[in-house]
Write a protein that holds these residues in place. Structure first.
Motif, PDB file in Angstrom:
ATOM      1  N   LYS A   1       0.833  -1.198   0.000  1.00  0.00           N
ATOM      2  CA  LYS A   1       0.000   0.000   0.000  1.00  0.00           C
ATOM      3  C   LYS A   1       0.872   1.255   0.000  1.00  0.00           C
ATOM      4  O   LYS A   1       1.771   1.396   0.824  1.00  0.00           O
ATOM      5  CB  LYS A   1      -0.898  -0.009   1.245  1.00  0.00           C
ATOM      6  CG  LYS A   1      -1.846   1.170   1.353  1.00  0.00           C
ATOM      7  CD  LYS A   1      -2.690   1.056   2.615  1.00  0.00           C
ATOM      8  CE  LYS A   1      -3.633   2.238   2.756  1.00  0.00           C
ATOM      9  NZ  LYS A   1      -4.444   2.142   4.012  1.00  0.00           N
TER      10      LYS A   1
ATOM     11  N   VAL B   1       1.620   4.742   1.016  1.00  0.00           N
ATOM     12  CA  VAL B   1       1.164   5.614   2.115  1.00  0.00           C
ATOM     13  C   VAL B   1       1.795   7.004   2.066  1.00  0.00           C
ATOM     14  O   VAL B   1       1.354   7.916   2.769  1.00  0.00           O
ATOM     15  CB  VAL B   1       1.430   4.964   3.493  1.00  0.00           C
ATOM     16  CG1 VAL B   1       0.614   3.701   3.644  1.00  0.00           C
ATOM     17  CG2 VAL B   1       2.910   4.679   3.703  1.00  0.00           C
ATOM     18  N   HIS B   2       2.838   7.170   1.270  1.00  0.00           N
ATOM     19  CA  HIS B   2       3.449   8.497   1.106  1.00  0.00           C
ATOM     20  C   HIS B   2       4.059   8.577  -0.285  1.00  0.00           C
ATOM     21  O   HIS B   2       4.635   7.618  -0.776  1.00  0.00           O
ATOM     22  CB  HIS B   2       4.538   8.742   2.144  1.00  0.00           C
ATOM     23  CG  HIS B   2       5.335   9.992   1.903  1.00  0.00           C
ATOM     24  ND1 HIS B   2       4.842  11.253   2.139  1.00  0.00           N
ATOM     25  CD2 HIS B   2       6.588  10.172   1.395  1.00  0.00           C
ATOM     26  CE1 HIS B   2       5.748  12.161   1.806  1.00  0.00           C
ATOM     27  NE2 HIS B   2       6.815  11.532   1.353  1.00  0.00           N
TER      28      HIS B   2
ATOM     29  N   VAL C   1       6.806   5.873   0.428  1.00  0.00           N
ATOM     30  CA  VAL C   1       6.768   4.946   1.556  1.00  0.00           C
ATOM     31  C   VAL C   1       5.687   3.926   1.231  1.00  0.00           C
ATOM     32  O   VAL C   1       4.531   4.287   0.965  1.00  0.00           O
ATOM     33  CB  VAL C   1       6.466   5.649   2.886  1.00  0.00           C
ATOM     34  CG1 VAL C   1       6.328   4.608   4.006  1.00  0.00           C
ATOM     35  CG2 VAL C   1       7.570   6.643   3.227  1.00  0.00           C
ATOM     36  N   ILE C   2       6.074   2.651   1.226  1.00  0.00           N
ATOM     37  CA  ILE C   2       5.157   1.572   0.887  1.00  0.00           C
ATOM     38  C   ILE C   2       5.002   0.654   2.090  1.00  0.00           C
ATOM     39  O   ILE C   2       5.995   0.179   2.653  1.00  0.00           O
ATOM     40  CB  ILE C   2       5.678   0.766  -0.324  1.00  0.00           C
ATOM     41  CG1 ILE C   2       5.865   1.696  -1.530  1.00  0.00           C
ATOM     42  CG2 ILE C   2       4.723  -0.365  -0.677  1.00  0.00           C
ATOM     43  CD1 ILE C   2       6.500   1.026  -2.723  1.00  0.00           C
ATOM     44  N   ASP C   3       3.762   0.428   2.478  1.00  0.00           N
ATOM     45  CA  ASP C   3       3.454  -0.460   3.598  1.00  0.00           C
ATOM     46  C   ASP C   3       3.301  -1.877   3.050  1.00  0.00           C
ATOM     47  O   ASP C   3       2.365  -2.170   2.302  1.00  0.00           O
ATOM     48  CB  ASP C   3       2.153   0.001   4.267  1.00  0.00           C
ATOM     49  CG  ASP C   3       1.795  -0.824   5.500  1.00  0.00           C
ATOM     50  OD1 ASP C   3       2.124  -2.021   5.548  1.00  0.00           O
ATOM     51  OD2 ASP C   3       1.159  -0.281   6.411  1.00  0.00           O
TER      52      ASP C   3
ATOM     53  N   GLY D   1       6.858  -0.326   6.862  1.00  0.00           N
ATOM     54  CA  GLY D   1       6.959   0.778   5.921  1.00  0.00           C
ATOM     55  C   GLY D   1       8.344   0.870   5.309  1.00  0.00           C
ATOM     56  O   GLY D   1       9.331   1.054   6.020  1.00  0.00           O
ATOM     57  N   TYR D   2       8.428   0.729   4.003  1.00  0.00           N
ATOM     58  CA  TYR D   2       9.702   0.808   3.287  1.00  0.00           C
ATOM     59  C   TYR D   2       9.852   2.187   2.644  1.00  0.00           C
ATOM     60  O   TYR D   2       8.978   2.620   1.883  1.00  0.00           O
ATOM     61  CB  TYR D   2       9.787  -0.273   2.199  1.00  0.00           C
ATOM     62  CG  TYR D   2       9.929  -1.674   2.725  1.00  0.00           C
ATOM     63  CD1 TYR D   2      11.182  -2.251   2.911  1.00  0.00           C
ATOM     64  CD2 TYR D   2       8.798  -2.423   3.048  1.00  0.00           C
ATOM     65  CE1 TYR D   2      11.309  -3.544   3.400  1.00  0.00           C
ATOM     66  CE2 TYR D   2       8.915  -3.724   3.542  1.00  0.00           C
ATOM     67  CZ  TYR D   2      10.175  -4.273   3.714  1.00  0.00           C
ATOM     68  OH  TYR D   2      10.297  -5.548   4.203  1.00  0.00           O
ATOM     69  N   HIS D   3      10.947   2.861   2.970  1.00  0.00           N
ATOM     70  CA  HIS D   3      11.262   4.148   2.353  1.00  0.00           C
ATOM     71  C   HIS D   3      12.042   3.879   1.070  1.00  0.00           C
ATOM     72  O   HIS D   3      13.065   3.200   1.089  1.00  0.00           O
ATOM     73  CB  HIS D   3      12.103   5.000   3.305  1.00  0.00           C
ATOM     74  CG  HIS D   3      12.518   6.308   2.720  1.00  0.00           C
ATOM     75  ND1 HIS D   3      13.664   6.463   1.968  1.00  0.00           N
ATOM     76  CD2 HIS D   3      11.934   7.535   2.774  1.00  0.00           C
ATOM     77  CE1 HIS D   3      13.765   7.722   1.584  1.00  0.00           C
ATOM     78  NE2 HIS D   3      12.736   8.388   2.057  1.00  0.00           N
TER      79      HIS D   3
ATOM     80  N   ASN E   1      -2.849   5.423  -1.063  1.00  0.00           N
ATOM     81  CA  ASN E   1      -3.711   4.387  -0.499  1.00  0.00           C
ATOM     82  C   ASN E   1      -4.087   3.290  -1.502  1.00  0.00           C
ATOM     83  O   ASN E   1      -4.931   2.449  -1.202  1.00  0.00           O
ATOM     84  CB  ASN E   1      -4.993   4.990   0.111  1.00  0.00           C
ATOM     85  CG  ASN E   1      -4.678   5.973   1.219  1.00  0.00           C
ATOM     86  OD1 ASN E   1      -3.801   5.736   2.042  1.00  0.00           O
ATOM     87  ND2 ASN E   1      -5.378   7.102   1.224  1.00  0.00           N
TER      88      ASN E   1
END
Length: 200
Positions: A8, A10-11, A18-20, A25-27, A42
């Motif tokens: 997902k 998220v940023h 940033v992926i959930d 959360g991976y930057h 999202n």
């Protein structure tokens, strides 16, 4: 080695995501070419990745396509070009535009990319021209692409003389060429469209 992330979003910003993924959360650092392809927040996204590891740092770089990731790997193989500069180069030109500039030794076009000077552009041509010739993963380049590249290089210089930063000039020109089906626009037309786009 992390080959890709699927999760997902998220940023999102022009240089990072940033992926959930299952609560983690991976930057991910990304070039602008990837940013433009990513859907809204999202949503579920799949990003191809390259992990850069040094003694003092671990960073993930992400790409919307495997072709972008392969080009990134080729760029960082050039002496003097690290991941951050490669990210900047991919932000300054599309895959096909960069390939065309290197194959035609278009130093002037390459130096329109922020952070790329004449010596770096010459190294790109010298070290990658043969690799591009044999690379089959890149999309075919239209006959008119080299004309458009030259026009864009001239338009960047003109817009900078009108008060734009190089980054802003490159960004607005990417927008007007992406939205147009006319691939044979001259510099004057590009500048007019860029100014109209900015005034919206």
């Amino acid at each position: 080695m992390i080959s890709y992330l699927h999760g997902k979003l998220v940023h999102k910003s022009p240089t990072e995501l940033v992926i959930d993924v299952n609560g983690i959360g991976y930057h991910v650092n990304i070039p602008l070419s990837t940013f433009e392809k990513i859907e809204q927040l999202n949503g579920q996204v799949k990003i191809f990745t390259y992990m850069h590891v040094r003694e003092d740092i671990m960073q993930l770089y992400g790409f919307a396509t495997e072709a972008e990731r392969e080009l990134f790997r080729l760029l960082i193989s050039v002496s003097g070009i690290g991941p951050k500069m490669a990210q900047g180069i991919l932000s300054g030109m599309s895959i096909n535009e960069l390939k065309e500039a290197i194959l035609t030794s278009n130093i002037g076009s390459l130096t329109t990319i922020s952070g790329v000077g004449k010596k770096t552009a010459e190294r790109l041509v010298l070290e990658l021209r043969d690799k591009f010739t044999s690379a089959e993963s890149f999309e075919p380049t239209s006959v008119s692409t080299s004309k458009l590249l030259k026009a864009r290089a001239e338009a960047v210089v003109a817009l900078m003389s009108l008060g734009y930063t190089r980054t802003d000039a490159e960004r607005v020109l990417r927008t007007v060429t992406k939205d147009s089906s006319e691939q044979d626009m001259n510099a004057e037309e590009l500048i007019k469209r860029a100014l109209r786009n900015t005034s919206k």
